[in-house]
Design a protein around this motif. Structure first.
Motif, PDB file in Angstrom:
ATOM      1  N   THR A  23       0.851  -1.190   0.000  1.00 29.11           N
ATOM      2  CA  THR A  23       0.000   0.000   0.000  1.00 29.11           C
ATOM      3  C   THR A  23       0.887   1.241   0.000  1.00 29.11           C
ATOM      4  O   THR A  23       2.098   1.154   0.268  1.00 29.11           O
ATOM      5  CB  THR A  23      -0.902   0.025   1.237  1.00 29.11           C
ATOM      6  N   VAL A  24       0.298   2.383  -0.270  1.00 27.29           N
ATOM      7  CA  VAL A  24       1.067   3.632  -0.242  1.00 27.29           C
ATOM      8  C   VAL A  24       1.718   3.855   1.130  1.00 27.29           C
ATOM      9  O   VAL A  24       2.909   4.185   1.209  1.00 27.29           O
ATOM     10  CB  VAL A  24       0.191   4.827  -0.664  1.00 27.29           C
ATOM     11  N   PRO A  25       0.987   3.701   2.241  1.00 24.66           N
ATOM     12  CA  PRO A  25       1.654   3.871   3.538  1.00 24.66           C
ATOM     13  C   PRO A  25       2.815   2.897   3.748  1.00 24.66           C
ATOM     14  O   PRO A  25       3.829   3.259   4.354  1.00 24.66           O
ATOM     15  CB  PRO A  25       0.526   3.620   4.551  1.00 24.66           C
ATOM     16  N   GLN A  26       2.684   1.671   3.238  1.00 28.04           N
ATOM     17  CA  GLN A  26       3.781   0.712   3.372  1.00 28.04           C
ATOM     18  C   GLN A  26       4.991   1.122   2.542  1.00 28.04           C
ATOM     19  O   GLN A  26       6.135   0.952   2.976  1.00 28.04           O
ATOM     20  CB  GLN A  26       3.301  -0.684   2.971  1.00 28.04           C
ATOM     21  N   VAL A  27       4.744   1.666   1.347  1.00 26.11           N
ATOM     22  CA  VAL A  27       5.852   2.164   0.529  1.00 26.11           C
ATOM     23  C   VAL A  27       6.552   3.311   1.258  1.00 26.11           C
ATOM     24  O   VAL A  27       7.785   3.372   1.322  1.00 26.11           O
ATOM     25  CB  VAL A  27       5.352   2.621  -0.857  1.00 26.11           C
ATOM     26  N   ALA A  28       5.755   4.219   1.819  1.00 29.99           N
ATOM     27  CA  ALA A  28       6.338   5.334   2.567  1.00 29.99           C
ATOM     28  C   ALA A  28       7.165   4.832   3.737  1.00 29.99           C
ATOM     29  O   ALA A  28       8.253   5.361   4.021  1.00 29.99           O
ATOM     30  CB  ALA A  28       5.232   6.269   3.056  1.00 29.99           C
ATOM     31  N   ASP A  29       6.681   3.798   4.420  1.00 31.88           N
ATOM     32  CA  ASP A  29       7.438   3.217   5.532  1.00 31.88           C
ATOM     33  C   ASP A  29       8.788   2.677   5.056  1.00 31.88           C
ATOM     34  O   ASP A  29       9.811   2.871   5.725  1.00 31.88           O
ATOM     35  CB  ASP A  29       6.636   2.082   6.177  1.00 31.88           C
ATOM     36  N   ARG A  30       8.797   2.007   3.897  1.00 32.02           N
ATOM     37  CA  ARG A  30      10.043   1.443   3.367  1.00 32.02           C
ATOM     38  C   ARG A  30      11.039   2.544   3.022  1.00 32.02           C
ATOM     39  O   ARG A  30      12.227   2.444   3.323  1.00 32.02           O
ATOM     40  CB  ARG A  30       9.748   0.608   2.115  1.00 32.02           C
ATOM     41  N   VAL A  31      10.536   3.572   2.351  1.00 31.54           N
ATOM     42  CA  VAL A  31      11.412   4.684   1.957  1.00 31.54           C
ATOM     43  C   VAL A  31      11.985   5.374   3.195  1.00 31.54           C
ATOM     44  O   VAL A  31      13.184   5.647   3.286  1.00 31.54           O
ATOM     45  CB  VAL A  31      10.649   5.681   1.067  1.00 31.54           C
ATOM     46  N   ARG A  80     -10.610   6.272   4.916  1.00 29.13           N
ATOM     47  CA  ARG A  80      -9.887   7.545   4.923  1.00 29.13           C
ATOM     48  C   ARG A  80      -8.694   7.492   3.980  1.00 29.13           C
ATOM     49  O   ARG A  80      -8.392   8.469   3.297  1.00 29.13           O
ATOM     50  CB  ARG A  80      -9.432   7.892   6.334  1.00 29.13           C
ATOM     51  N   HIS A  81      -8.020   6.352   3.954  1.00 28.84           N
ATOM     52  CA  HIS A  81      -6.881   6.200   3.037  1.00 28.84           C
ATOM     53  C   HIS A  81      -7.341   6.352   1.587  1.00 28.84           C
ATOM     54  O   HIS A  81      -6.701   7.049   0.792  1.00 28.84           O
ATOM     55  CB  HIS A  81      -6.231   4.831   3.244  1.00 28.84           C
ATOM     56  N   ARG A  82      -8.456   5.708   1.246  1.00 26.69           N
ATOM     57  CA  ARG A  82      -8.986   5.796  -0.118  1.00 26.69           C
ATOM     58  C   ARG A  82      -9.364   7.236  -0.473  1.00 26.69           C
ATOM     59  O   ARG A  82      -9.025   7.736  -1.547  1.00 26.69           O
ATOM     60  CB  ARG A  82     -10.199   4.880  -0.244  1.00 26.69           C
ATOM     61  N   LEU A  83     -10.042   7.923   0.444  1.00 25.67           N
ATOM     62  CA  LEU A  83     -10.446   9.305   0.198  1.00 25.67           C
ATOM     63  C   LEU A  83      -9.230  10.218   0.067  1.00 25.67           C
ATOM     64  O   LEU A  83      -9.206  11.134  -0.766  1.00 25.67           O
ATOM     65  CB  LEU A  83     -11.359   9.801   1.315  1.00 25.67           C
ATOM     66  N   ARG A  84      -8.216   9.957   0.864  1.00 27.10           N
ATOM     67  CA  ARG A  84      -7.008  10.771   0.795  1.00 27.10           C
ATOM     68  C   ARG A  84      -6.326  10.595  -0.565  1.00 27.10           C
ATOM     69  O   ARG A  84      -5.883  11.551  -1.190  1.00 27.10           O
ATOM     70  CB  ARG A  84      -6.049  10.384   1.929  1.00 27.10           C
ATOM     71  N   ARG A  85      -6.251   9.358  -1.049  1.00 33.27           N
ATOM     72  CA  ARG A  85      -5.638   9.090  -2.350  1.00 33.27           C
ATOM     73  C   ARG A  85      -6.414   9.774  -3.474  1.00 33.27           C
ATOM     74  O   ARG A  85      -5.813  10.346  -4.385  1.00 33.27           O
ATOM     75  CB  ARG A  85      -5.582   7.580  -2.608  1.00 33.27           C
ATOM     76  N   ILE A  86      -7.738   9.716  -3.404  1.00 34.03           N
ATOM     77  CA  ILE A  86      -8.558  10.377  -4.429  1.00 34.03           C
ATOM     78  C   ILE A  86      -8.318  11.875  -4.409  1.00 34.03           C
ATOM     79  O   ILE A  86      -8.177  12.520  -5.461  1.00 34.03           O
ATOM     80  CB  ILE A  86     -10.052  10.055  -4.220  1.00 34.03           C
TER      81      ILE A  86
END
Length: 200
Positions: free
Chosen positions: A159-167, A184-190
């Motif tokens: 997921t995007v948060p997981q990618v951010a965690d890796r970076v 909330r994650h879906r709405l934030r991405r939109i």
């Protein structure tokens, strides 16, 4: 520190940059694409091409990032596809030579995964609005897998948060916990996608 988030068009660079920004106090997003948009607005349509090939774009991105890194007390996040090794060196290499802490990450995934993300980004079933991104996809994926574009992050099943965690972990950055639920994650991405819709 500069965190340059590379990857194919539709690979999740902007989403990852804003997820890092949301959870990293004092950070700022500096999108190199805006320098290109400005150059295109100053250029007659018949003379426009890929703005990355314009020396003015590469010099402008270097100068803006050099300024922000020198005067802003926080992490600078730059989401931008950059697959020409010479351009990579011209911008990131010069920033390192200027004494800045530069971290580079290439977000990679399979071709079909990226195509699905482009469909989602385009807010429509087809890929008509993403013709440029699709036309460059294979080239981007091939070039970005090269060692000169490390560090590589496989985003295929993240997921995007997981990618951010890796970076963040690879860059030695401590992020605030991710407290978003699925909705909330879906709405934030939109919301981020809508703010970055490209018109013509």
């Amino acid at each position: 520190m500069l965190v340059w988030i590379n990857g194919p068009f539709g690979g999740g660079k902007t989403q990852t940059a804003y997820e890092l920004h949301r959870r990293l106090r004092g950070s700022v997003v500096c999108d190199p694409e805006h320098v290109g948009f400005g150059l295109h607005r100053m250029t007659p349509p018949a003379l426009r091409s890929d703005f990355q090939h314009m020396p003015a774009w590469r010099q402008g991105v270097f100068e803006v990032l050099d300024l922000v890194l020198s005067r802003h007390d926080g992490v600078v996040l730059a989401p931008m596809t950059l697959v020409e090794p010479a351009y990579h060196d011209e911008i990131l290499g010069r920033l390192r030579e200027a004494g800045h802490d530069v971290r580079h990450f290439a977000l990679l995934a399979g071709r079909e995964t990226v195509l699905n993300r482009l469909r989602e980004r385009g807010m429509s079933p087809g890929l008509k609005r993403e013709a440029f991104a699709v036309s460059r996809l294979d080239e981007c994926l091939e070039r970005l897998r090269g060692p000169e574009f490390a560090e590589h992050v496989d985003t295929e099943r993240l997921t995007v948060p997981q990618v951010a965690d890796r970076v963040a972990a690879a860059a030695g950055l401590a992020l605030a916990p991710n407290t978003d639920g699925p909705l909330r994650h879906r709405l934030r991405r939109i919301g981020i996608s809508l703010r970055h819709v490209r018109f013509g």
